[in-house]
Motif scaffolding. Structure first.
Motif, mmCIF file in Angstrom:
data_model
loop_
_atom_site.group_PDB
_atom_site.id
_atom_site.type_symbol
_atom_site.label_atom_id
_atom_site.label_comp_id
_atom_site.label_asym_id
_atom_site.label_seq_id
_atom_site.Cartn_x
_atom_site.Cartn_y
_atom_site.Cartn_z
ATOM 1 N N LEU A 43 0.815 -1.217 0.000
ATOM 2 C CA LEU A 43 0.000 0.000 0.000
ATOM 3 C C LEU A 43 0.852 1.272 0.000
ATOM 4 C CD1 LEU A 43 -2.792 -1.131 2.480
ATOM 5 C CD2 LEU A 43 -3.057 -0.703 0.022
ATOM 6 N N GLY A 44 2.161 1.114 0.075
ATOM 7 C CA GLY A 44 3.051 2.270 0.002
ATOM 8 C C GLY A 44 3.557 2.780 1.338
ATOM 9 N N MET A 45 3.318 2.013 2.390
ATOM 10 C CA MET A 45 3.790 2.429 3.710
ATOM 11 C C MET A 45 5.217 1.941 3.932
ATOM 12 S SD MET A 45 0.401 2.062 6.086
ATOM 13 C CE MET A 45 0.751 3.580 6.986
ATOM 14 N N GLN A 46 5.956 2.660 4.761
ATOM 15 C CA GLN A 46 7.303 2.272 5.150
ATOM 16 C C GLN A 46 7.203 1.498 6.461
ATOM 17 O OE1 GLN A 46 10.038 3.008 3.154
ATOM 18 N NE2 GLN A 46 8.395 3.642 1.781
ATOM 19 N N VAL A 47 7.238 0.180 6.379
ATOM 20 C CA VAL A 47 7.070 -0.661 7.566
ATOM 21 C C VAL A 47 8.425 -0.800 8.257
ATOM 22 C CG1 VAL A 47 6.214 -2.860 8.456
ATOM 23 C CG2 VAL A 47 5.240 -1.901 6.344
ATOM 24 N N ILE A 48 8.474 -0.376 9.514
ATOM 25 C CA ILE A 48 9.746 -0.425 10.239
ATOM 26 C C ILE A 48 10.121 -1.882 10.521
ATOM 27 C CG2 ILE A 48 9.411 1.869 11.242
ATOM 28 C CD1 ILE A 48 8.756 0.454 13.920
ATOM 29 N N PRO A 49 11.413 -2.169 10.694
ATOM 30 C CA PRO A 49 11.821 -3.564 10.945
ATOM 31 C C PRO A 49 11.388 -4.093 12.307
ATOM 32 C CG PRO A 49 13.746 -2.112 10.777
ATOM 33 C CD PRO A 49 12.552 -1.279 10.472
ATOM 34 N N GLN A 50 11.275 -3.223 13.301
ATOM 35 C CA GLN A 50 10.873 -3.676 14.630
ATOM 36 C C GLN A 50 9.439 -4.182 14.591
ATOM 37 O OE1 GLN A 50 12.241 -0.774 13.874
ATOM 38 N NE2 GLN A 50 14.011 -0.420 15.169
ATOM 39 N N GLN A 51 9.220 -5.320 15.242
ATOM 40 C CA GLN A 51 7.883 -5.879 15.366
ATOM 41 C C GLN A 51 7.832 -6.651 16.676
ATOM 42 O OE1 GLN A 51 7.540 -8.299 11.832
ATOM 43 N NE2 GLN A 51 8.543 -10.046 12.760
ATOM 44 N N LEU A 52 6.619 -7.015 17.084
ATOM 45 C CA LEU A 52 6.472 -7.703 18.363
ATOM 46 C C LEU A 52 5.341 -8.716 18.258
ATOM 47 C CD1 LEU A 52 7.144 -7.945 21.414
ATOM 48 C CD2 LEU A 52 5.490 -6.103 21.807
ATOM 49 N N ALA A 53 5.562 -9.913 18.772
ATOM 50 C CA ALA A 53 4.527 -10.937 18.871
ATOM 51 C C ALA A 53 4.280 -11.185 20.357
ATOM 52 C CB ALA A 53 4.973 -12.214 18.176
ATOM 53 N N VAL A 54 3.073 -10.871 20.806
ATOM 54 C CA VAL A 54 2.728 -10.992 22.227
ATOM 55 C C VAL A 54 2.038 -12.340 22.448
ATOM 56 C CG1 VAL A 54 1.475 -9.980 24.164
ATOM 57 C CG2 VAL A 54 2.513 -8.490 22.421
ATOM 58 N N ALA A 55 2.775 -13.269 23.023
ATOM 59 C CA ALA A 55 2.240 -14.598 23.312
ATOM 60 C C ALA A 55 1.402 -14.581 24.585
ATOM 61 C CB ALA A 55 3.396 -15.583 23.475
ATOM 62 N N LYS A 56 0.500 -15.559 24.695
ATOM 63 C CA LYS A 56 -0.366 -15.661 25.882
ATOM 64 C C LYS A 56 -0.961 -14.296 26.215
ATOM 65 C CE LYS A 56 1.894 -19.711 27.528
ATOM 66 N NZ LYS A 56 3.179 -20.180 27.519
ATOM 67 N N ALA A 57 -1.494 -13.662 25.160
ATOM 68 C CA ALA A 57 -1.939 -12.268 25.255
ATOM 69 C C ALA A 57 -3.083 -12.059 26.240
ATOM 70 C CB ALA A 57 -2.336 -11.762 23.868
ATOM 71 N N GLY A 58 -3.811 -13.111 26.563
ATOM 72 C CA GLY A 58 -4.900 -12.978 27.525
ATOM 73 C C GLY A 58 -4.433 -12.562 28.903
ATOM 74 N N ASP A 59 -3.182 -12.850 29.201
ATOM 75 C CA ASP A 59 -2.622 -12.501 30.512
ATOM 76 C C ASP A 59 -1.409 -11.585 30.378
ATOM 77 O OD1 ASP A 59 -2.647 -12.793 33.357
ATOM 78 O OD2 ASP A 59 -0.890 -14.094 33.193
ATOM 79 N N ALA A 60 -1.227 -10.984 29.206
ATOM 80 C CA ALA A 60 0.004 -10.231 28.950
ATOM 81 C C ALA A 60 -0.027 -8.784 29.420
ATOM 82 C CB ALA A 60 0.317 -10.260 27.446
ATOM 83 N N VAL A 61 -1.228 -8.213 29.529
ATOM 84 C CA VAL A 61 -1.341 -6.791 29.869
ATOM 85 C C VAL A 61 -1.743 -6.662 31.330
ATOM 86 C CG1 VAL A 61 -2.459 -4.604 29.302
ATOM 87 C CG2 VAL A 61 -2.006 -6.264 27.491
ATOM 88 N N GLY A 62 -0.970 -5.864 32.065
ATOM 89 C CA GLY A 62 -1.243 -5.671 33.485
ATOM 90 C C GLY A 62 -2.292 -4.620 33.746
ATOM 91 N N GLU A 63 -2.635 -4.438 35.013
ATOM 92 C CA GLU A 63 -3.629 -3.441 35.416
ATOM 93 C C GLU A 63 -3.202 -2.027 35.048
ATOM 94 O OE1 GLU A 63 -6.673 -3.918 36.817
ATOM 95 O OE2 GLU A 63 -6.342 -6.057 36.502
ATOM 96 N N ASP A 64 -1.898 -1.804 34.943
ATOM 97 C CA ASP A 64 -1.383 -0.475 34.598
ATOM 98 C C ASP A 64 -1.395 -0.218 33.090
ATOM 99 O OD1 ASP A 64 0.636 -2.206 33.827
ATOM 100 O OD2 ASP A 64 2.224 -1.206 34.960
ATOM 101 N N GLY A 65 -1.875 -1.193 32.306
ATOM 102 C CA GLY A 65 -1.939 -1.017 30.856
ATOM 103 C C GLY A 65 -0.641 -1.316 30.138
ATOM 104 N N ARG A 66 0.359 -1.777 30.853
ATOM 105 C CA ARG A 66 1.653 -2.129 30.254
ATOM 106 C C ARG A 66 1.752 -3.644 30.147
ATOM 107 N NH1 ARG A 66 6.033 1.367 31.011
ATOM 108 N NH2 ARG A 66 7.286 -0.342 31.853
#
Length: 195
Positions: A146-169
């Motif tokens: 689509l013409g976007m410059q996709v940065i090389p950094q990426q992240l795969a969040v495993a077990k995402a159901g329990d990955a985010v804490g109460e503080d949103g991090r």
């Protein structure tokens, strides 16, 4: 220099979608990186399945025109992706496809103009151990096409159901550090591309 404006969207609109939870963590990381963030909920932009005949008969749906304007006003896009059978969600692909269509009444803020020359980043989320790793390559290809410059950094969040804490991090320190680095890289790339 004004802060870069980044749109964050999750590839699912389900109320309890893991990608939506991770998207909130991405919003926080981007704000900490100095970006102005617009969090887009795809549930607010319910477009029919893309159909060229429908487009000819009725034009672009009003919700898509609104989303095109948001994307056009941005400097970058971060997409948080659940993995459906190893690939992108139909919702995300349909939304990206509709937004790529030109609006005869506003060509400057529609079609390819909403993507071209902007920065992009991809994050995956999954209840499994791979964190949606397989979908990242597919989304990178689509955004690049689509013409976007996709940065090389990426992240795969495993077990995402329990990955985010109460503080949103993200609870896992290494993953949070990777997310913060991704956010800094995306904000920097968006700033440079739109300078």
């Amino acid at each position: 220099m004004k802060p870069p404006r980044i749109v964050v969207m999750a590839g699912s609109r389900r109320a309890e979608a893991l990608s939506r939870r991770v998207a909130f963590a991405c919003v926080q990381a981007l704000q900490a990186a100095g970006a102005e963030v617009e969090h887009v909920e795809l549930a607010d932009y319910p477009a029919p399945l893309y159909d060229g005949d429908l487009e000819v008969a009725q034009g672009l749906p009003d919700c898509i025109v609104r989303l095109q304007h948001i994307l056009h006003a941005s400097d970058g896009l971060l997409v948080v992706n659940p993995e459906y059978n190893g690939s992108v969600t139909p919702l995300l692909k349909n939304t990206l496809d509709w937004c790529s269509r030109p609006n005869p009444a506003d060509r400057a803020r529609s079609g390819g103009a909403v993507y071209a020359g902007r920065a992009a980043a991809v994050v995956g989320s999954s209840p499994g151990a791979l964190g949606g790793m397989r979908v990242l390559f597919h989304v990178r290809d689509i955004l690049g096409y689509l013409g976007m410059q996709v940065i090389p950094q990426q992240l795969a969040v495993a077990k995402a159901g329990d990955a985010v804490g109460e503080d949103g991090r993200l609870k896992e320190g290494a993953q949070q550090a990777m997310l913060e680095a991704l956010a800094v890289a995306l904000a920097d790339c968006a700033r440079r591309l739109r300078a």
